[in-house]
Design an enzyme around this catalytic site. Structure first.
Site, short mmCIF file in Angstrom:
data_model
loop_
_atom_site.label_atom_id
_atom_site.label_comp_id
_atom_site.label_asym_id
_atom_site.label_seq_id
_atom_site.Cartn_x
_atom_site.Cartn_y
_atom_site.Cartn_z
N CYS A 1 11.46 26.57 11.77
CA CYS A 1 12.37 25.45 12.06
C CYS A 1 13.81 25.94 12.16
O CYS A 1 14.40 26.00 13.22
CB CYS A 1 12.31 24.39 10.95
SG CYS A 1 10.72 23.67 10.72
N1 SAJ Z 1 17.62 29.45 3.08
C1 SAJ Z 1 18.76 30.12 2.66
N2 SAJ Z 1 19.70 29.42 1.97
C2 SAJ Z 1 19.56 28.08 1.71
C3 SAJ Z 1 18.39 27.42 2.16
C4 SAJ Z 1 17.44 28.12 2.84
O1 SAJ Z 1 18.93 31.32 2.88
O2 SAJ Z 1 20.43 27.50 1.07
C5 SAJ Z 1 16.62 30.20 3.84
C6 SAJ Z 1 15.26 30.21 3.17
O3 SAJ Z 1 15.14 31.32 2.33
C7 SAJ Z 1 14.30 30.32 4.36
C8 SAJ Z 1 15.05 29.60 5.47
O4 SAJ Z 1 16.41 29.53 5.08
O5 SAJ Z 1 14.10 31.66 4.73
C9 SAJ Z 1 14.53 28.19 5.74
O6 SAJ Z 1 14.48 27.54 4.50
P1 SAJ Z 1 14.28 25.93 4.39
O7 SAJ Z 1 14.39 25.58 2.96
O8 SAJ Z 1 15.18 25.27 5.33
O9 SAJ Z 1 12.76 25.74 4.76
P2 SAJ Z 1 12.06 25.23 6.08
O10 SAJ Z 1 12.22 26.16 7.20
O11 SAJ Z 1 10.70 24.89 5.66
O12 SAJ Z 1 12.89 23.94 6.45
C10 SAJ Z 1 12.32 22.69 6.30
C11 SAJ Z 1 12.96 21.86 7.37
N3 SAJ Z 1 12.22 20.67 7.54
C12 SAJ Z 1 11.97 20.26 8.82
O13 SAJ Z 1 12.36 20.84 9.80
C13 SAJ Z 1 11.16 19.04 8.95
C14 SAJ Z 1 14.41 21.53 7.02
O14 SAJ Z 1 14.88 20.49 7.86
C15 SAJ Z 1 14.55 21.08 5.59
O15 SAJ Z 1 15.95 20.90 5.32
C16 SAJ Z 1 14.01 22.14 4.67
O16 SAJ Z 1 12.60 22.25 4.98
C17 SAJ Z 1 14.20 21.73 3.21
O17 SAJ Z 1 15.18 21.02 2.94
O18 SAJ Z 1 13.42 22.20 2.40
#
Ligand code: SAJ
Length: 418
Positions: free
Chosen positions: A254
């Protein structure tokens, strides 16, 4: 629970982490469900999980969809290695379904796409393959998925949604369907494009915020400021601040992907998203930055990178799951190998791609360790154990461990911005 008068049977194309929860939710709301996928392995697994009396049947036969009233597309929309949107799976699914598209059906796209794709790519294939006219003979809507893999709180049944329609009737019918699943938690948008833009904006918002703290991490590490403490300090402000945290990179299907949809689409209209592109470049640079921290740490210990064994812990893109799509771990491994190091990887959630099967084997002979994914299982990696294994440097790619504990054990600790 009775379904609304208009719909009794729902068809779902694509039974992955988005489509399958939708099948289950629709079944609990009283719908009969026809699930269709092209992946035989996935179908066998799902068939095993279905009880005989289930309201859901799954298979690879698109003709089954001619009898349903609603057809929801939940197929992958990845980007190519050149970070350009790849609509191949969506176009293929539309071509397979179009001959079975019937008068009066409601067609919905849930997959993430850039503004314009539902109307410019999906609609023409459906009309050509069916001889029907969208808006007049069938309805078309876009309701972007918001499934968050591994989230204990938010799921298909309680995440609020937005929806846009090709025309007024499409929007109304789409609203009726999703409100039958989610109640009032569905916001109507003024167009398909607005609904497509909502999802891209949500995820680009997250990507730029992560890039912001990643840049802070690189800057503060030159000033001996612990960026995590600073972010936690800023987060005490109860309004207008949303904490994000630095790390060794941004993975998943995503966050690192969706901004490219908007960047590429806007380019076609002659607009360059310099800011989104910069954020993407910055987040992608974190894997090399992390490998650089390993080089710095080994340098302090007067150990060369070349031929030194380095353990990379974690291949999944986030903790507690096995999904390793776009995971920065692989970029970190590549960067370390470019230094001439011998890299061993271990992730208990991704055994098939790990070089070894246990933490002990990963550490054996390793002079440096990189924590790339904050799986709970890695909490056992205590400083004494590391010391005994001969580890000299720990690069904490997710600021997962206690810096002090490792420093007290005489291990050179490098965090991301701390
Ligand atoms: N990450 C960071 N720093 C942060 C947050 C995340 O480096 O502060 C990294 C994570 O390690 C990972 C990547 O970013 O490698 C993505 O992390 P994520 O928590 O955003 O996980 P996703 O990809 O599963 O994102 C989903 C998304 N949901 C949808 O698209 C429906 C996103 O919109 C959500 O915000 C996210 O989950 C969430 O909040 O958990």
């Amino acid at each position: 629970m009775r379904t609304p008068k208009s719909f009794q049977i729902v068809g779902v194309i694509g039974l992955g982490y988005v489509g399958w929860p939708l099948c289950l939710l629709a079944a609990t709301k009283g719908y009969k469900v026809e699930g269709v996928d092209i992946d035989e392995q996935k179908l066998q697994k799902l068939k095993k999980s279905l009880k005989k009396t289930a309201r859901i049947s799954v298979g690879n036969d698109f003709s089954k969809l001619q009898k349903v009233e609603v057809v929801v597309f939940c197929v992958p929309t990845p980007v190519t290695l050149k970070q350009v949107p790849d609509f191949g799976p969506l176009q293929a699914a539309c071509r397979s379904f179009a001959p079975f598209l019937r008068q009066g059906q409601l067609v919905i796209l849930e997959s993430t796409v850039n503004p314009g794709v539902t109307e410019e790519i999906m609609l023409p294939i459906l009309e050509k393959g069916s001889g029907l006219k969208g808006g007049r003979d069938f309805s078309l809507a876009h309701c972007p998925e918001r499934i968050n893999p591994g989230d204990p709180k938010w799921n298909a049944a309680n995440i609020p949604r937005v929806i846009g329609g090709l025309n007024k009737e499409s929007l109304e019918r789409g609203l009726e369907f999703y409100r039958s699943l989610l109640g009032e938690n569905v916001k109507p948008m003024n167009s398909l494009r607005e609904a497509e833009a909502v999802k891209i904006v949500e995820n680009a918002f997250r990507d730029v915020n992560i890039a912001f703290v990643n840049e802070l991490a690189m800057s503060f590490s030159t000033m001996d400021i612990d960026v995590v403490n600073v972010i936690e300090g800023a987060a005490t402000k109860p309004f207008s601040f949303l904490a994000h945290f630095p790390g060794c990179g941004v993975g998943g299907h995503c966050i690192p992907v969706d901004p490219y949809y908007l960047i590429e689409r806007a380019k076609e209209n002659g607009f360059d998203h310099d800011f989104l592109s910069l954020a993407r470049r910055l987040n992608r640079s974190m894997s090399k930055f992390t490998a650089g921290l390993v080089a710095k740490g080994l340098n302090e210990a007067k150990i060369p990178m070349r031929d030194t064994r380095i353990a990379v812990l974690g291949l999944a893109y986030k903790p507690g799951i096995s999904d390793d799509r776009e995971s920065p771990s692989y970029e970190i491994i590549r960067a370390l190998e470019e230094y001439g190091s011998r890299v061993i990887s271990f992730d208990p959630f991704v055994p098939q791609k790990s070089s070894v099967g246990t933490l002990g084997e990963a550490l054996r002979g390793a002079k440096a360790v990189v924590l790339a994914t904050g799986h709970r299982e890695f909490q056992d990696l205590n400083p004494a154990y590391c010391k005994r294994s001969g580890v000299v440097v720990l690069v904490d790619g997710r600021n997962f461990f206690s810096k002090e504990a490792f420093q007290e054990a005489g291990i050179i600790y490098k965090g991301i911005g701390r």
